[in-house]
Scaffold this motif. Structure first.
Motif, PDB file in Angstrom:
ATOM      1  N   ALA A   3      -9.758  -5.393   2.697  1.00 44.27           N
ATOM      2  CA  ALA A   3      -9.935  -6.773   3.158  1.00 44.27           C
ATOM      3  C   ALA A   3     -10.056  -7.703   1.958  1.00 44.27           C
ATOM      4  N   GLU A   4      -9.441  -8.873   2.041  1.00 55.32           N
ATOM      5  CA  GLU A   4      -9.504  -9.852   0.948  1.00 55.32           C
ATOM      6  C   GLU A   4     -10.795 -10.660   1.071  1.00 55.32           C
ATOM      7  N   LEU A   5     -11.887 -10.031   0.670  1.00 51.25           N
ATOM      8  CA  LEU A   5     -13.196 -10.668   0.697  1.00 51.25           C
ATOM      9  C   LEU A   5     -13.483 -11.331  -0.636  1.00 51.25           C
ATOM     10  N   PRO A   6     -14.365 -12.330  -0.637  1.00 55.66           N
ATOM     11  CA  PRO A   6     -14.827 -12.847  -1.928  1.00 55.66           C
ATOM     12  C   PRO A   6     -15.648 -11.765  -2.631  1.00 55.66           C
ATOM     13  N   PHE A   7     -15.921 -11.972  -3.891  1.00 55.45           N
ATOM     14  CA  PHE A   7     -16.732 -11.049  -4.685  1.00 55.45           C
ATOM     15  C   PHE A   7     -18.089 -11.686  -4.943  1.00 55.45           C
ATOM     16  N   PHE A   8     -19.160 -10.917  -4.778  1.00 54.05           N
ATOM     17  CA  PHE A   8     -20.472 -11.374  -5.215  1.00 54.05           C
ATOM     18  C   PHE A   8     -20.678 -10.769  -6.594  1.00 54.05           C
ATOM     19  N   VAL A   9     -20.826 -11.627  -7.609  1.00 56.06           N
ATOM     20  CA  VAL A   9     -21.015 -11.165  -8.990  1.00 56.06           C
ATOM     21  C   VAL A   9     -22.398 -11.573  -9.468  1.00 56.06           C
ATOM     22  N   TYR A  10     -23.019 -10.718 -10.279  1.00 53.18           N
ATOM     23  CA  TYR A  10     -24.415 -10.956 -10.663  1.00 53.18           C
ATOM     24  C   TYR A  10     -24.703 -10.739 -12.140  1.00 53.18           C
ATOM     25  N   GLY A  11     -23.712 -10.375 -12.918  1.00 56.20           N
ATOM     26  CA  GLY A  11     -23.954 -10.082 -14.332  1.00 56.20           C
ATOM     27  C   GLY A  11     -22.943 -10.744 -15.235  1.00 56.20           C
ATOM     28  N   THR A  12     -22.194  -9.921 -15.966  1.00 52.54           N
ATOM     29  CA  THR A  12     -21.277 -10.439 -16.976  1.00 52.54           C
ATOM     30  C   THR A  12     -20.043 -11.127 -16.393  1.00 52.54           C
ATOM     31  N   LEU A  13     -19.872 -11.084 -15.073  1.00 52.90           N
ATOM     32  CA  LEU A  13     -18.768 -11.803 -14.424  1.00 52.90           C
ATOM     33  C   LEU A  13     -19.181 -13.193 -13.961  1.00 52.90           C
ATOM     34  N   ARG A  14     -20.452 -13.550 -14.136  1.00 52.65           N
ATOM     35  CA  ARG A  14     -20.904 -14.886 -13.729  1.00 52.65           C
ATOM     36  C   ARG A  14     -20.352 -15.953 -14.683  1.00 52.65           C
ATOM     37  N   PRO A  15     -20.174 -17.173 -14.193  1.00 53.34           N
ATOM     38  CA  PRO A  15     -19.688 -18.251 -15.060  1.00 53.34           C
ATOM     39  C   PRO A  15     -20.537 -18.369 -16.330  1.00 53.34           C
ATOM     40  N   GLY A  16     -19.855 -18.498 -17.454  1.00 50.76           N
ATOM     41  CA  GLY A  16     -20.529 -18.605 -18.742  1.00 50.76           C
ATOM     42  C   GLY A  16     -20.725 -17.266 -19.440  1.00 50.76           C
ATOM     43  N   GLU A  17     -20.523 -16.177 -18.728  1.00 48.34           N
ATOM     44  CA  GLU A  17     -20.683 -14.848 -19.314  1.00 48.34           C
ATOM     45  C   GLU A  17     -19.326 -14.315 -19.786  1.00 48.34           C
ATOM     46  N   GLU A  57     -34.004  -9.328  -3.733  1.00 45.87           N
ATOM     47  CA  GLU A  57     -32.691  -9.964  -3.718  1.00 45.87           C
ATOM     48  C   GLU A  57     -32.203 -10.170  -5.133  1.00 45.87           C
ATOM     49  N   VAL A  58     -30.898 -10.277  -5.254  1.00 42.38           N
ATOM     50  CA  VAL A  58     -30.224 -10.486  -6.525  1.00 42.38           C
ATOM     51  C   VAL A  58     -29.573 -11.858  -6.488  1.00 42.38           C
ATOM     52  N   VAL A  59     -29.650 -12.583  -7.587  1.00 42.24           N
ATOM     53  CA  VAL A  59     -29.069 -13.910  -7.739  1.00 42.24           C
ATOM     54  C   VAL A  59     -27.695 -13.770  -8.394  1.00 42.24           C
ATOM     55  N   GLY A  60     -26.733 -14.543  -7.900  1.00 44.94           N
ATOM     56  CA  GLY A  60     -25.403 -14.486  -8.491  1.00 44.94           C
ATOM     57  C   GLY A  60     -24.503 -15.584  -7.974  1.00 44.94           C
ATOM     58  N   GLU A  61     -23.214 -15.300  -7.981  1.00 49.25           N
ATOM     59  CA  GLU A  61     -22.206 -16.247  -7.512  1.00 49.25           C
ATOM     60  C   GLU A  61     -21.255 -15.542  -6.562  1.00 49.25           C
ATOM     61  N   LEU A  62     -20.750 -16.307  -5.642  1.00 48.56           N
ATOM     62  CA  LEU A  62     -19.723 -15.858  -4.723  1.00 48.56           C
ATOM     63  C   LEU A  62     -18.401 -16.386  -5.272  1.00 48.56           C
ATOM     64  N   ILE A  63     -17.491 -15.482  -5.568  1.00 50.00           N
ATOM     65  CA  ILE A  63     -16.224 -15.816  -6.214  1.00 50.00           C
ATOM     66  C   ILE A  63     -15.078 -15.566  -5.238  1.00 50.00           C
ATOM     67  N   SER A 107     -24.225 -16.841   5.694  1.00 48.27           N
ATOM     68  CA  SER A 107     -23.880 -15.586   5.031  1.00 48.27           C
ATOM     69  C   SER A 107     -22.404 -15.282   5.235  1.00 48.27           C
ATOM     70  N   THR A 108     -21.871 -14.491   4.321  1.00 46.19           N
ATOM     71  CA  THR A 108     -20.476 -14.086   4.382  1.00 46.19           C
ATOM     72  C   THR A 108     -20.346 -12.682   3.825  1.00 46.19           C
ATOM     73  N   ALA A 109     -19.414 -11.930   4.362  1.00 49.30           N
ATOM     74  CA  ALA A 109     -19.121 -10.609   3.814  1.00 49.30           C
ATOM     75  C   ALA A 109     -18.476 -10.786   2.442  1.00 49.30           C
ATOM     76  N   ALA A 110     -18.833  -9.902   1.522  1.00 53.67           N
ATOM     77  CA  ALA A 110     -18.299  -9.963   0.161  1.00 53.67           C
ATOM     78  C   ALA A 110     -18.272  -8.555  -0.427  1.00 53.67           C
ATOM     79  N   TRP A 111     -17.396  -8.354  -1.389  1.00 54.17           N
ATOM     80  CA  TRP A 111     -17.412  -7.117  -2.165  1.00 54.17           C
ATOM     81  C   TRP A 111     -18.461  -7.249  -3.255  1.00 54.17           C
TER      82      TRP A 111
END
Length: 139
Positions: A3-17, A57-63, A107-111
């Motif tokens: 499925a073409e889901l958005p990605f939830f990123v929480y580390g080195t893939l976050r903006p600025g990393e 919970e973990v803080v991150g971005e939905l991409i 909420s949304t499904a994400a990888w």
């Protein structure tokens, strides 16, 4: 088919990393703050690991991938995260479908790439938790 889901990123893939610049810059159509309930963040050697844990919970971005970029981006992120397929013992991370929560509370499904089970066990036993679940706040 994946499925073409958005990605939830929480580390080195976050903006600025570093890995955002290398893998995501110019290949996304949306990047928005989000959180991942039911997960805990551990500090790793240069990057973090998220594991499932109720009450955290973990803080991150939905991409969201840009049109036409999804397939190649998914393949590159799987390689980066050393994910070779569902439940394989060689995985460093497992790519798992989870519910991420946007800033507005929807909420949304994400990888999400979570630490694979053998590593998750070691982290629970002796890993160093990142307070507040925010990789960027660890500094």
């Amino acid at each position: 088919m994946t499925a073409e889901l958005p990605f939830f990123v929480y580390g080195t893939l976050r903006p600025g990393e570093v890995n955002h610049a290398q893998f995501l810059r110019g290949r996304t159509s949306a990047e928005e703050p989000a959180r991942l309930p039911g997960a805990l963040l551990y500090d790793g050697p240069g990057y973090p690991y998220a594991v499932r844990r109720t009450g955290s919970e973990v803080v991150g971005e939905l991409i969201t991938a840009a049109p036409g970029a999804y397939g190649p981006l998914l393949a590159e992120l799987d390689r980066l995260e050393e994910y070779h397929g569902p439940g394989l013992p060689v995985n460093l991370y497992d790519r798992v479908r989870c519910d991420a929560v946007r800033s507005d509370g929807t909420s949304t499904a994400a990888w999400v790439y979570l630490a694979a089970p053998p590593l998750a066990r070691r982290l629970r036993e002796s890993g160093r938790e990142i307070p507040g679940g925010d990789w960027l706040g660890r500094r």
